[in-house]
Design an enzyme around this catalytic site. Sequence first.
Site, mmCIF file in Angstrom:
data_model
loop_
_atom_site.group_PDB
_atom_site.id
_atom_site.type_symbol
_atom_site.label_atom_id
_atom_site.label_comp_id
_atom_site.label_asym_id
_atom_site.label_seq_id
_atom_site.Cartn_x
_atom_site.Cartn_y
_atom_site.Cartn_z
ATOM 1 C CD GLU A 272 -77.931 -0.371 44.043
ATOM 2 O OE1 GLU A 272 -77.328 -0.563 43.192
ATOM 3 O OE2 GLU A 272 -78.115 0.385 44.881
ATOM 4 N NE ARG A 276 -74.963 -1.831 42.537
ATOM 5 C CZ ARG A 276 -74.058 -1.487 43.620
ATOM 6 N NH1 ARG A 276 -72.607 -1.966 43.821
ATOM 7 N NH2 ARG A 276 -74.321 -0.653 44.754
ATOM 8 C CG ASP A 405 -80.540 9.730 42.218
ATOM 9 O OD1 ASP A 405 -81.453 8.371 42.139
ATOM 10 O OD2 ASP A 405 -79.313 9.444 42.719
ATOM 11 C CD GLU A 539 -67.089 12.153 42.921
ATOM 12 O OE1 GLU A 539 -68.115 12.414 42.267
ATOM 13 O OE2 GLU A 539 -66.792 11.162 43.535
#
Length: 621
Positions: A272, A276, A405, A539
């Site tokens: 992370e 980031r 992923d 989204e």
Amino acid sequence: MTTPALLPLSGRRIPPRNLGPSSSSSFPHHRATLRLSEKFILLLILSAFITLCFGAFFFLPDSSKHKRFDLGLEDVLIPHVDAGEGGKNAGGGYLIHGQGRDQHRHREEEERLRNKIRADHEKALEEAKEKLQKSRDEIQAEIQTEKNKIVKGLKNKSSKPLPQVPVPNLVGINSGDPVDPDIREKRDKIKEMMKHAWDNYRQYGWGHNELKPIARKGHSTNIFGNSQLGATIVDALDTLYIMGLHDEFKEGQEWIDNHLDFSVNSEVSVFEVNIRFIGGLLAAYYLSGQEVFKLKAVQLAGKLIPAFNTPTGIPWAMVNLKSGVGRNWGWASAGSSILSEFGTLHMEFVHLSYLTGNPVYYDKVMHIRKLLQKMDRPNGLYPNYLNPRTGRWGQHHTSMGGLGDSFYEYLLKAWLMSDKMDMEARKMYDDAIEAIEKHLIRKSNGGLTFIGEWKNGHLERKMGHLTCFAGGLFALGADGSRDDKAGHYLQLGAEIAHTCHESYDRTTLKLGPEAFKFDGGVEAVAVRQNEKYYILRPEAIDKYCRVSGGFSGVKDVYSSAPTYDDVQQSFFLAETLKYLYLLFSNDDLLPLDHWVFNTEAHPLPVLHLANTTLSGNHAYR
């Protein structure tokens, strides 16, 4: 929860001093505050006294020295001229010319120094009076500011300058304005959402990692440890820059320059923090050219390197930024490292080696690649767990969603970022996708194409929300695919995207659940309660997720009266709003043949072949 160290001083309870038995009734509680002020008075008087002493010591003249040596240019030894005999020098002696003027000048100098000391004394007293009129909070803030200046000065002295390397040709940084007024209106709406998110974070969570928009206070999770590292600031920088919000960008830059400190006793997620922080800082550097971002990225990378100190070179999931001690998540298959974490470092680490000329970063990620190439893979699939001590796979669980992923994403993007020269990465990507298509991709009874999860030889007909990136992945990788299958992968990507759209359309809020099943008559619908939440992934969400204090995730996308989770994730500003903004921008803004987005949507430039031949950058070559 706000840590005590960050509470304002006015909010702390200060215990009253022990005034003795006779004073408890005659002195109210606020005497504690007065006692603290008395301390300040004593300190200020002491400082003034010290100033006077030092002034007297250094500035009062030493008369013995002045009488013998403090001579002006005119006070030189000259022949003594006798008045007798034609004015000739009869005595042949010498005298000091200008002794009277010399003594007069000494008196003037002494008077000037006395006046200076008197003025300094009066100035010190005036400053003391001003201090006494300030509140404790103001005085504390001034003390902290001075401390920060000293710390910053020491850091600047200790930091080594990085080698100068030509920046890759940066195309499409300040463009993308749509001609169509309807599209422009939509893009302006996304920009307004970004302002709403940033302004509320700025007001209620500044310096904290994330924001609780309903409680209106800072928020953090264990991926950032116990330190306030300003994750939202770092994550949002490039989005602010791309949107032309330059005042906000400068606010973030100033905070990073003055407050972002990685020398903290805090255990963080290597994955992370890499995507980031290092990704965000590198992107901000490339977009703005401000050196502070590059320097901070390199400082942080040095803190992550100890995580690779394992028997296999596969890094730990977490590392303490101060001690360098690493470990893995307790829930991860018998102490294993996770494929999507150790496999999602390549882009950032290659750029670190490019910018510094130091091959260590490149060597670390290439070692991981070489190790994976040597290992047997069940059915050609990469399991999600790998033990860093033994070098053996953990549980045979393969997924293109969480835990797997971005490993596949970075194989493809390593090839793209190398100007399509890294054919080793392209081959690994093609091999992996062929195995996934053979064993994981199926069609439901209703005709929806989905990607399941492989667990110990069995296909679980469940697709995670994170897996929806695969639609774009297949489309992005279509160009350059083997056996002239570009059309096939474009179609496959479109089918996956359609399935994910259906998972949204079949909810009450029209927001996608965290995971959805394809069992029997249930298709693209979440079954378990703990899979019905939505946490602001990329989204459209303005209608149901916007609150007065920012944006919040919701706990159940099938409920007409949703409950908020009260977290404004940093990736909402880094990914969600950036992707939406780019959708309504022309393609000349960050064109994909010049930029590659890391898995946190931070754009890094393609390193074209001409840039890899630079002296000092042999690591990338």
